[in-house]
Write a protein that holds these residues in place. Structure first.
Motif, PDB file in Angstrom:
ATOM      1  N   SER A 200       0.854  -1.206   0.000  1.00 57.18           N
ATOM      2  CA  SER A 200       0.000   0.000   0.000  1.00 57.18           C
ATOM      3  C   SER A 200       0.883   1.247   0.000  1.00 57.18           C
ATOM      4  CB  SER A 200      -0.896   0.007   1.238  1.00 57.18           C
ATOM      5  OG  SER A 200      -0.150   0.380   2.391  1.00 57.18           O
ATOM      6  N   ASP A 201       0.249   2.402   0.073  1.00 58.03           N
ATOM      7  CA  ASP A 201       1.007   3.661   0.121  1.00 58.03           C
ATOM      8  C   ASP A 201       1.487   3.998   1.536  1.00 58.03           C
ATOM      9  OD1 ASP A 201       0.602   4.049  -2.548  1.00 58.03           O
ATOM     10  OD2 ASP A 201      -1.244   5.214  -2.269  1.00 58.03           O
ATOM     11  N   GLU A 202       1.144   3.163   2.501  1.00 56.58           N
ATOM     12  CA  GLU A 202       1.420   3.519   3.895  1.00 56.58           C
ATOM     13  C   GLU A 202       2.897   3.490   4.294  1.00 56.58           C
ATOM     14  OE1 GLU A 202      -1.264   2.587   7.217  1.00 56.58           O
ATOM     15  OE2 GLU A 202      -2.370   1.434   5.737  1.00 56.58           O
ATOM     16  N   PRO A 203       3.622   2.388   4.053  1.00 56.25           N
ATOM     17  CA  PRO A 203       5.013   2.384   4.517  1.00 56.25           C
ATOM     18  C   PRO A 203       5.892   3.268   3.640  1.00 56.25           C
ATOM     19  CG  PRO A 203       4.548   0.361   3.323  1.00 56.25           C
ATOM     20  CD  PRO A 203       3.248   1.102   3.433  1.00 56.25           C
ATOM     21  N   GLU A 204       6.958   3.756   4.248  1.00 52.41           N
ATOM     22  CA  GLU A 204       7.981   4.449   3.464  1.00 52.41           C
ATOM     23  C   GLU A 204       8.840   3.362   2.803  1.00 52.41           C
ATOM     24  OE1 GLU A 204      12.043   7.068   4.179  1.00 52.41           O
ATOM     25  OE2 GLU A 204      10.831   6.393   5.873  1.00 52.41           O
ATOM     26  N   VAL A 205       8.976   3.415   1.496  1.00 51.82           N
ATOM     27  CA  VAL A 205       9.740   2.388   0.779  1.00 51.82           C
ATOM     28  C   VAL A 205      10.975   3.037   0.160  1.00 51.82           C
ATOM     29  CG1 VAL A 205       9.725   0.643  -1.035  1.00 51.82           C
ATOM     30  CG2 VAL A 205       7.646   1.073   0.290  1.00 51.82           C
ATOM     31  N   ILE A 213      20.692  -0.130   5.642  1.00 48.88           N
ATOM     32  CA  ILE A 213      20.115  -1.252   6.380  1.00 48.88           C
ATOM     33  C   ILE A 213      20.960  -1.621   7.594  1.00 48.88           C
ATOM     34  CG2 ILE A 213      19.716  -3.745   6.213  1.00 48.88           C
ATOM     35  CD1 ILE A 213      18.602  -3.165   3.368  1.00 48.88           C
ATOM     36  N   ARG A 214      22.269  -1.549   7.489  1.00 46.00           N
ATOM     37  CA  ARG A 214      23.089  -1.966   8.628  1.00 46.00           C
ATOM     38  C   ARG A 214      22.880  -1.056   9.844  1.00 46.00           C
ATOM     39  NH1 ARG A 214      28.001  -3.441   7.483  1.00 46.00           N
ATOM     40  NH2 ARG A 214      28.268  -2.937   5.293  1.00 46.00           N
ATOM     41  N   HIS A 215      22.323   0.153   9.620  1.00 44.02           N
ATOM     42  CA  HIS A 215      22.058   1.068  10.729  1.00 44.02           C
ATOM     43  C   HIS A 215      20.565   1.197  11.043  1.00 44.02           C
ATOM     44  CE1 HIS A 215      26.221   2.202  10.594  1.00 44.02           C
ATOM     45  NE2 HIS A 215      26.125   2.532   9.322  1.00 44.02           N
ATOM     46  N   GLN A 216      19.734   0.484  10.313  1.00 39.64           N
ATOM     47  CA  GLN A 216      18.285   0.676  10.437  1.00 39.64           C
ATOM     48  C   GLN A 216      17.700  -0.201  11.542  1.00 39.64           C
ATOM     49  OE1 GLN A 216      16.145   2.878   8.704  1.00 39.64           O
ATOM     50  NE2 GLN A 216      14.833   2.159  10.388  1.00 39.64           N
ATOM     51  N   GLU A 217      17.281   0.422  12.633  1.00 37.65           N
ATOM     52  CA  GLU A 217      16.632  -0.323  13.705  1.00 37.65           C
ATOM     53  C   GLU A 217      15.260  -0.825  13.246  1.00 37.65           C
ATOM     54  OE1 GLU A 217      17.367  -1.603  16.401  1.00 37.65           O
ATOM     55  OE2 GLU A 217      19.320  -0.689  16.819  1.00 37.65           O
ATOM     56  N   PHE A 218      14.763  -1.843  13.904  1.00 35.65           N
ATOM     57  CA  PHE A 218      13.415  -2.319  13.588  1.00 35.65           C
ATOM     58  C   PHE A 218      12.754  -2.830  14.854  1.00 35.65           C
ATOM     59  CE2 PHE A 218      16.241  -5.961  13.107  1.00 35.65           C
ATOM     60  CZ  PHE A 218      15.591  -6.954  13.784  1.00 35.65           C
ATOM     61  N   ARG A 219      11.452  -2.877  14.824  1.00 29.78           N
ATOM     62  CA  ARG A 219      10.689  -3.479  15.909  1.00 29.78           C
ATOM     63  C   ARG A 219       9.906  -4.646  15.335  1.00 29.78           C
ATOM     64  NH1 ARG A 219       7.514   1.006  19.275  1.00 29.78           N
ATOM     65  NH2 ARG A 219       6.410  -0.909  19.804  1.00 29.78           N
ATOM     66  N   ILE A 220       9.786  -5.712  16.139  1.00 32.90           N
ATOM     67  CA  ILE A 220       9.103  -6.899  15.631  1.00 32.90           C
ATOM     68  C   ILE A 220       7.611  -6.882  15.960  1.00 32.90           C
ATOM     69  CG2 ILE A 220      11.212  -8.275  15.805  1.00 32.90           C
ATOM     70  CD1 ILE A 220       9.965  -9.629  18.282  1.00 32.90           C
ATOM     71  N   ASP A 221       7.174  -5.889  16.745  1.00 28.00           N
ATOM     72  CA  ASP A 221       5.802  -5.922  17.254  1.00 28.00           C
ATOM     73  C   ASP A 221       4.908  -4.875  16.600  1.00 28.00           C
ATOM     74  OD1 ASP A 221       7.093  -3.759  18.313  1.00 28.00           O
ATOM     75  OD2 ASP A 221       6.305  -3.988  20.351  1.00 28.00           O
ATOM     76  N   GLU A 222       5.285  -4.404  15.421  1.00 27.12           N
ATOM     77  CA  GLU A 222       4.432  -3.444  14.719  1.00 27.12           C
ATOM     78  C   GLU A 222       4.610  -3.629  13.216  1.00 27.12           C
ATOM     79  OE1 GLU A 222       5.957   0.402  15.841  1.00 27.12           O
ATOM     80  OE2 GLU A 222       7.659   0.220  14.462  1.00 27.12           O
ATOM     81  N   MET A 223       3.673  -3.104  12.434  1.00 28.87           N
ATOM     82  CA  MET A 223       3.855  -3.063  10.988  1.00 28.87           C
ATOM     83  C   MET A 223       5.119  -2.256  10.693  1.00 28.87           C
ATOM     84  SD  MET A 223       1.229  -4.466   9.248  1.00 28.87           S
ATOM     85  CE  MET A 223      -0.522  -4.834   9.382  1.00 28.87           C
ATOM     86  N   GLN A 224       5.870  -2.662   9.692  1.00 28.00           N
ATOM     87  CA  GLN A 224       7.154  -2.015   9.425  1.00 28.00           C
ATOM     88  C   GLN A 224       6.939  -0.658   8.749  1.00 28.00           C
ATOM     89  OE1 GLN A 224      10.004  -3.483  10.636  1.00 28.00           O
ATOM     90  NE2 GLN A 224       8.432  -4.811  11.520  1.00 28.00           N
ATOM     91  N   PRO A 225       7.278   0.431   9.440  1.00 29.26           N
ATOM     92  CA  PRO A 225       7.042   1.752   8.840  1.00 29.26           C
ATOM     93  C   PRO A 225       7.980   2.040   7.673  1.00 29.26           C
ATOM     94  CG  PRO A 225       8.184   1.976  10.945  1.00 29.26           C
ATOM     95  CD  PRO A 225       7.832   0.529  10.806  1.00 29.26           C
ATOM     96  N   ARG A 226       9.133   1.386   7.635  1.00 30.51           N
ATOM     97  CA  ARG A 226      10.097   1.596   6.552  1.00 30.51           C
ATOM     98  C   ARG A 226      10.494   0.240   5.957  1.00 30.51           C
ATOM     99  NH1 ARG A 226      14.866   5.318   8.115  1.00 30.51           N
ATOM    100  NH2 ARG A 226      13.244   6.869   7.711  1.00 30.51           N
ATOM    101  N   LEU A 227      10.383   0.131   4.651  1.00 34.05           N
ATOM    102  CA  LEU A 227      10.766  -1.095   3.951  1.00 34.05           C
ATOM    103  C   LEU A 227      11.803  -0.739   2.878  1.00 34.05           C
ATOM    104  CD1 LEU A 227       7.195  -2.603   3.469  1.00 34.05           C
ATOM    105  CD2 LEU A 227       8.932  -3.397   5.082  1.00 34.05           C
TER     106      LEU A 227
END
Ligand SMILES: [Fe+2]
Length: 248
Positions: A200-205, A213-227
């Motif tokens: 969809s248009d929602e995440p930042e791609v 990517i090597r510096h990109q933090e992520f959380r496992i408990d939410e939809m991914q805001p950045r892909l």
């Protein structure tokens, strides 16, 4: 050990018998998960995924017999699913990949909430990850991932970088194809909500970039805001050398 000096094995050694006997309700949960994703696969998933589902005989009838799936997967690329008791930590997970073993959760999510699973379950692991491992180039990449990452598991900061690459390159990548943007990761492919959200248009791609990517933090408990979106699968398959060279 690479494919050339690996001893030839005629059948996959297996602990598939350790997989628990699933109940009728649990098989029905698989059926519902599979049916919900079925209609959108052609337009959402990379073709290698749908081809892999067919090759492995994974369908919506019931939770597949892991031995039967492994026979087909092993014949294709020497990989196999291995039943695990819980979530593997980074070092043991990457060691499994280096042995061409993919961990398979020995449970399925609760029927009352199909969109939530506390840890990777059999639907996420078997349906989400094993089909792409039928492809020889993808399989070689995942094996190399395990080998390279295992060289750096003593350094927490470097291990973390490989976990981020796995997250954005194996669990949550998108990829451009001639037919349009497609899903190329098990974390998205095994989730109905995440599949629709990711396209969809929602995440930042952003373009797939190993330095980001090597510096990109992520959380496992939410939809991914950045892909991150690959221009083509080969960009992923060839990224490990530069990723390792850039570790610090
Ligand atoms: Fe996964």
């Amino acid at each position: 050990m690479n494919a050339r000096n690996r001893p030839v094995e005629l059948a996959p050694p297996s602990n598939a018998a350790d997989m628990r006997a699933f109940s009728t309700v649990e098989h029905d949960t698989w059926r519902r998960l599979f049916a919900r994703l079925g209609p959108c696969r052609e337009s959402q998933a990379h073709p290698l995924f749908t081809q892999g589902l067919g090759v492995l005989g994974i369908d919506g009838a019931a939770i597949p017999n892991l031995d039967a799936v492994n026979q087909r997967l092993f014949a294709a690329t020497g990989w196999r699913g291995v039943v695990v008791a819980g979530l593997e930590d980074g070092p043991s997970f990457f060691a499994m990949l280096a042995r061409r073993e993919f961990p398979i959760g020995n449970f399925i999510r609760d029927a009352r909430d199909l969109s939530y699973t506390p840890e990777p379950d059999v639907f996420h692991d078997l349906y989400g990850h094993l089909p792409l491992l039928v492809d020889a180039r993808y399989a070689a990449f995942c094996e190399e991932f395990g080998v390279v990452a295992s060289r750096h598991t003593d350094d927490p900061a470097q291990l973390r970088q490989f976990e981020r690459l796995f997250w954005f390159g194996v669990e949550f990548p998108l990829v451009e194809t001639e037919a349009g943007r497609r899903i190329f990761g098990g974390g998205i492919l095994s989730s109905f909500g995440e599949s629709n959200y990711a396209l969809s248009d929602e995440p930042e791609v952003r373009p797939f970039d190993i330095e980001a990517i090597r510096h990109q933090e992520f959380r496992i408990d939410e939809m991914q805001p950045r892909l991150f979106v690959l221009d083509r699968p080969e960009t992923l398959f060839g990224c490990l050398g530069a990723f390792e060279a850039g570790l610090r």
